[in-house]
Scaffold this active site. Structure first.
Site, PDB file in Angstrom:
ATOM      1  N   GLY A  41       0.839  -1.210   0.000  1.00  0.00           N
ATOM      2  CA  GLY A  41       0.000   0.000   0.000  1.00  0.00           C
ATOM      3  C   GLY A  41       0.866   1.249   0.000  1.00  0.00           C
ATOM      4  N   GLY A  73      -0.187   4.952  -0.670  1.00  0.00           N
ATOM      5  CA  GLY A  73      -1.178   5.591   0.200  1.00  0.00           C
ATOM      6  C   GLY A  73      -0.558   6.687   1.047  1.00  0.00           C
ATOM      7  CG  ASP A 123      -0.270   1.065  -4.103  1.00  0.00           C
ATOM      8  OD1 ASP A 123      -0.249   1.517  -2.945  1.00  0.00           O
ATOM      9  OD2 ASP A 123      -1.279   1.180  -4.853  1.00  0.00           O
ATOM     10  CG  ASP A 153      -4.867  -8.215  -4.951  1.00  0.00           C
ATOM     11  OD1 ASP A 153      -4.650  -8.346  -3.731  1.00  0.00           O
ATOM     12  OD2 ASP A 153      -6.003  -8.170  -5.446  1.00  0.00           O
ATOM     13  CB  ILE A 154      -1.530  -8.044  -0.465  1.00  0.00           C
ATOM     14  CG1 ILE A 154      -2.993  -7.685  -0.159  1.00  0.00           C
ATOM     15  CG2 ILE A 154      -0.628  -6.835  -0.354  1.00  0.00           C
ATOM     16  CD1 ILE A 154      -3.221  -7.235   1.268  1.00  0.00           C
ATOM     17  CE1 TYR A 171      -9.263   0.466   7.788  1.00  0.00           C
ATOM     18  CE2 TYR A 171     -10.024   1.640   9.726  1.00  0.00           C
ATOM     19  CZ  TYR A 171      -9.043   1.381   8.790  1.00  0.00           C
ATOM     20  OH  TYR A 171      -7.846   2.038   8.872  1.00  0.00           O
ATOM     21  CE  LYS A 220      -6.623  -0.996   9.750  1.00  0.00           C
ATOM     22  NZ  LYS A 220      -5.418  -1.253   8.939  1.00  0.00           N
TER      23      LYS A 220
HETATM   24  N1  SER Z   1      -8.807   6.941   8.975  1.00  0.00           N
HETATM   25  C1  SER Z   1      -9.446   5.672   9.034  1.00  0.00           C
HETATM   26  C2  SER Z   1     -10.789   5.691   8.421  1.00  0.00           C
HETATM   27  O1  SER Z   1     -11.436   6.693   8.556  1.00  0.00           O
HETATM   28  C3  SER Z   1      -9.577   5.228  10.448  1.00  0.00           C
HETATM   29  O2  SER Z   1      -8.406   4.628  10.829  1.00  0.00           O
HETATM   30  O3  SER Z   1     -11.191   4.731   7.867  1.00  0.00           O
END
Ligand code: SER
Length: 343
Positions: free
Chosen positions: A10, A13, A35, A54-55, A154, A158
């Site tokens: 990535g 980014g 990336d 792609d990973i 997300y 994590k």
């Molecule tokens: N910045 C991230 C998001 O908004 C949160 O870690 O998805």
């Protein structure tokens, strides 16, 4: 002999940009950048080599390990929180299965070359989930072990990856007869919302802060998708990069845990607007909350308790809100857009 390298996924980014510059200055690490899109022209001189892909592409992963000996992995590739809500299964695949693939690669590499592989992982305040605004206000600065009930895919991803990292570092194949460690040395930072002067995030929920600042610098109006009173912690990008490097360099015996909060400043959206207006008095900023996205922000903590990071590896931010605006964001963004308008 395969060449020893650090792998950054990535790399195009937000964090990748700052991290590559920093690692180049340190001069003791050859970096291979990966990336989904071709690496930005500006980043190429900072890499020993770069590759597009792609990973989750097994063939690509196979090629990487046949060419290089990987000693550290900065695994930055992920779908951010807003984007992940539109395609939760894809998010899980990239964010969790992709991470597992790379942790497994780290384990195999450690076995090959006989040295631990440091695995640096950007986790997030999205790993928290406060059930109500009242609970959020009462909780104040949360510790790593509190409120681990994320409501976003997300955040769930994590948290899952944090646990995978802990498993590989301390408990991998615990029933095997040998007591060999996996060789994976996983370290994670739960980043607050990050604000970069040079890049715009895509698909995040904390994006309202960088979007507000960049819109003002471009002379465009901005309708903020959270209420004026919404509050989460933020950080200027140079501090985020500094934290990753410091945690990567910390001796393992100093780490009392493998997942760390770090904090810098925790303004409300209205306070960010005030800072933007003092730098760009013509800025047109309104608040037009989008209830589902605003609700996600309400589940993230107002601020974090980062005392373990301070104690274990000397974390301390260089930028508070004023300094972030006056010495980093405003001058760098102005310069950036001036150059863009001349090119
Ligand atoms: N910045 C991230 C998001 O908004 C949160 O870690 O998805």
């Amino acid at each position: 002999m395969r060449r020893p390298i650090a792998l950054i996924t990535g790399a195009n980014g937000e964090i990748g940009h700052g991290l590559l510059e920093h690692l180049k200055k340190m001069q003791n690490t050859d970096v291979v950048a990966l990336d989904l899109n071709p690496i930005d022209e500006a980043l190429r001189p900072l890499c020993f080599s770069w590759t597009t892909g792609d990973i989750l592409d097994e063939e690509l992963m196979g090629r990487l390990v046949s060419e290089y000996e990987i000693h550290a992995i900065y695994h930055l590739a992920a779908l951010l929180s807003t984007r992940s809500e539109y395609t939760p299964e894809k998010a899980h695949n990239v964010n969790v299965n992709g991470t597992l693939r790379l942790i497994h690669m780290a384990q195999e590499q450690a076995r090959w070359h006989g040295h631990p592989v440091r695995f640096l992982f950007p986790s997030s305040i999205a790993a928290y989930g406060l059930p109500s605004l009242a609970a959020k206000r009462e909780a104040g600065r949360v510790k790593e072990s509190e409120w681990n009930d994320p409501t976003t895919m997300y955040g769930v991803n994590k948290l899952a990856c944090e646990h995978l990292g802990r498993y590989y570092t301390f408990h991998y194949r615990q029933l095997a007869r040998t007591d060999e460690r996996s060789g994976v040395d996983f370290r994670a930072i739960r980043f607050p919302g990050l604000i970069s002067a040079l890049t715009m995030p895509t698909g995040g929920t904390s994006d309202f802060a960088p979007e507000m600042i960049h819109a003002a610098a471009r002379g465009e109006p901005y309708a903020c998708f959270v209420a004026e009173s919404a509050r989460i912690p933020f950080m200027a990008m140079p501090d985020a990069v500094k934290a990753l490097i410091h945690l990567a360099e910390a001796p393992a015996e100093q780490l009392s845990q493998r997942v760390y909060n770090i904090g810098a400043f925790a303004p409300s959206a209205g306070e960010i607007r005030d800072c933007v207006l003092s730098a760009f008095p013509q800025a047109q900023i309104t608040f037009e909350p989008d209830p589902p996205r605003a609700k996600i922000i309400d589940t993230w903590p107002e601020d974090v308790d980062d005392s373990p990071a301070r104690k274990d590896w000397g974390w301390s931010p260089d930028y508070d809100l004023d300094r972030a605006f006056n010495e980093y964001l405003v001058p760098t963004i102005r310069n950036y857009y001036e150059q863009q308008s001349h090119s």
